[in-house]
Design a protein around this motif. Structure first.
Motif, PDB file in Angstrom:
ATOM      1  N   LEU A   1       0.829  -1.218   0.000  1.00  0.00           N
ATOM      2  CA  LEU A   1       0.000   0.000   0.000  1.00  0.00           C
ATOM      3  C   LEU A   1       0.854   1.254   0.000  1.00  0.00           C
ATOM      4  O   LEU A   1       0.552   2.247  -0.670  1.00  0.00           O
ATOM      5  CB  LEU A   1      -0.941  -0.018   1.210  1.00  0.00           C
ATOM      6  CG  LEU A   1      -2.081  -1.043   1.166  1.00  0.00           C
ATOM      7  CD1 LEU A   1      -2.853  -1.031   2.495  1.00  0.00           C
ATOM      8  CD2 LEU A   1      -3.027  -0.754   0.010  1.00  0.00           C
ATOM      9  N   ALA A   2       1.944   1.201   0.788  1.00  0.00           N
ATOM     10  CA  ALA A   2       2.832   2.362   0.844  1.00  0.00           C
ATOM     11  C   ALA A   2       3.464   2.635  -0.518  1.00  0.00           C
ATOM     12  O   ALA A   2       3.584   3.778  -0.958  1.00  0.00           O
ATOM     13  CB  ALA A   2       3.921   2.155   1.895  1.00  0.00           C
TER      14      ALA A   2
ATOM     15  N   TYR B   1       0.822   4.060  -2.806  1.00  0.00           N
ATOM     16  CA  TYR B   1       0.558   5.458  -2.434  1.00  0.00           C
ATOM     17  C   TYR B   1       1.657   6.363  -2.979  1.00  0.00           C
ATOM     18  O   TYR B   1       1.400   7.434  -3.527  1.00  0.00           O
ATOM     19  CB  TYR B   1       0.469   5.577  -0.920  1.00  0.00           C
ATOM     20  CG  TYR B   1       0.301   6.997  -0.441  1.00  0.00           C
ATOM     21  CD1 TYR B   1      -0.959   7.597  -0.418  1.00  0.00           C
ATOM     22  CD2 TYR B   1       1.407   7.754  -0.054  1.00  0.00           C
ATOM     23  CE1 TYR B   1      -1.114   8.899  -0.003  1.00  0.00           C
ATOM     24  CE2 TYR B   1       1.261   9.060   0.356  1.00  0.00           C
ATOM     25  CZ  TYR B   1       0.004   9.632   0.376  1.00  0.00           C
ATOM     26  OH  TYR B   1      -0.149  10.918   0.783  1.00  0.00           O
ATOM     27  N   PHE B   2       2.889   5.899  -2.823  1.00  0.00           N
ATOM     28  CA  PHE B   2       4.016   6.702  -3.297  1.00  0.00           C
ATOM     29  C   PHE B   2       3.967   6.890  -4.806  1.00  0.00           C
ATOM     30  O   PHE B   2       4.210   7.981  -5.323  1.00  0.00           O
ATOM     31  CB  PHE B   2       5.325   6.029  -2.887  1.00  0.00           C
ATOM     32  CG  PHE B   2       6.547   6.748  -3.382  1.00  0.00           C
ATOM     33  CD1 PHE B   2       7.014   7.883  -2.738  1.00  0.00           C
ATOM     34  CD2 PHE B   2       7.227   6.301  -4.515  1.00  0.00           C
ATOM     35  CE1 PHE B   2       8.141   8.552  -3.200  1.00  0.00           C
ATOM     36  CE2 PHE B   2       8.342   6.964  -4.982  1.00  0.00           C
ATOM     37  CZ  PHE B   2       8.810   8.094  -4.324  1.00  0.00           C
TER      38      PHE B   2
ATOM     39  N   PHE C   1       0.088   8.833  -5.544  1.00  0.00           N
ATOM     40  CA  PHE C   1      -0.220  10.099  -4.869  1.00  0.00           C
ATOM     41  C   PHE C   1       0.985  11.007  -4.780  1.00  0.00           C
ATOM     42  O   PHE C   1       0.877  12.218  -4.923  1.00  0.00           O
ATOM     43  CB  PHE C   1      -0.787   9.835  -3.481  1.00  0.00           C
ATOM     44  CG  PHE C   1      -2.127   9.176  -3.517  1.00  0.00           C
ATOM     45  CD1 PHE C   1      -3.274   9.924  -3.707  1.00  0.00           C
ATOM     46  CD2 PHE C   1      -2.245   7.800  -3.380  1.00  0.00           C
ATOM     47  CE1 PHE C   1      -4.515   9.315  -3.747  1.00  0.00           C
ATOM     48  CE2 PHE C   1      -3.476   7.189  -3.417  1.00  0.00           C
ATOM     49  CZ  PHE C   1      -4.616   7.948  -3.606  1.00  0.00           C
TER      50      PHE C   1
END
Length: 207
Positions: A23-24, A27-28, A31
């Protein structure tokens, strides 16, 4: 009795950590790039603003620098009018020379505690009018009017503090009177420069 083997459950926390890492990363990738684009846009906007600021302040800096130079008073005026080749079609030389002269007169009046604020306000307006229309043919008239008023102010300083310089002031007034308002300024540069020279001479004697 046969022994029943109980199979231990594998811990699930490694999967949770792996999921969080995924998820990280997502996201990186999605987003963070979007934020970078937004920052870039803002940076571009700031750069435009900064450029506009510099362009708008180029005149402001010029004015400030010129004001700093003008604090030289009489010596600043004498230094500026020393180069007569500056007189051009845009009348910038004449306008600046008048401003330098006004400053020199103002500085001297301040030194002598003589109030000339009202006189200088009118002279300043006349000087500014010279550059409003660079191609106007009535600059000589404006120069003569401003010069005549400046000569009167110089005479005021002379009468109150330098009685021996009456003849010098008269030469300033004569130089102003010799300027022909019906003739283009560039066709009578010598007369205009004569006025500046005479004014500088008497102010230097007042120093």
């Amino acid at each position: 009795m046969a022994e029943i083997k109980v199979e231990k459950k594998k811990p699930i926390w490694p999967w949770i950590i792996a999921g969080l890492i995924v998820l990280a990363i997502l996201y990186f990738l999605f987003f963070a790039n979007g934020d970078d684009n937004e920052i870039t846009d803002e940076d571009n906007q700031e750069q435009v603003v900064d450029t506009t600021y510099q362009e708008n302040n180029s005149t402001a800096r010029y004015e400030d620098n010129r004001s700093d130079t003008l604090t030289g008073g009489i010596s600043g005026f004498l230094s500026y009018v020393g180069d007569k080749s500056k007189m051009g079609i845009d009348h910038e030389y004449t306008n600046n020379a008048l401003i330098y002269l006004m400053n020199a007169v103002q500085v001297k009046a301040n030194d002598l505690n003589v109030n000339i604020d009202t006189d200088m306000q009118q002279i300043r307006q006349q000087a500014e009018a010279i550059t409003n229309d660079p191609m106007a043919t009535n600059h000589a008239d404006k120069i003569k009017n401003a010069g005549s008023d400046l000569a009167d102010v110089i005479e005021k300083l002379q009468q109150e503090n330098f009685p021996d310089l009456s003849q010098d002031v008269q030469e300033v007034k004569t130089a102003v009177e010799d300027i022909d308002p019906s003739v283009l300024t560039l066709e009578q540069k010598d007369k205009v420069n004569k006025f500046f020279d005479e004014a500088g001479d008497v102010l230097e004697k007042m120093s």
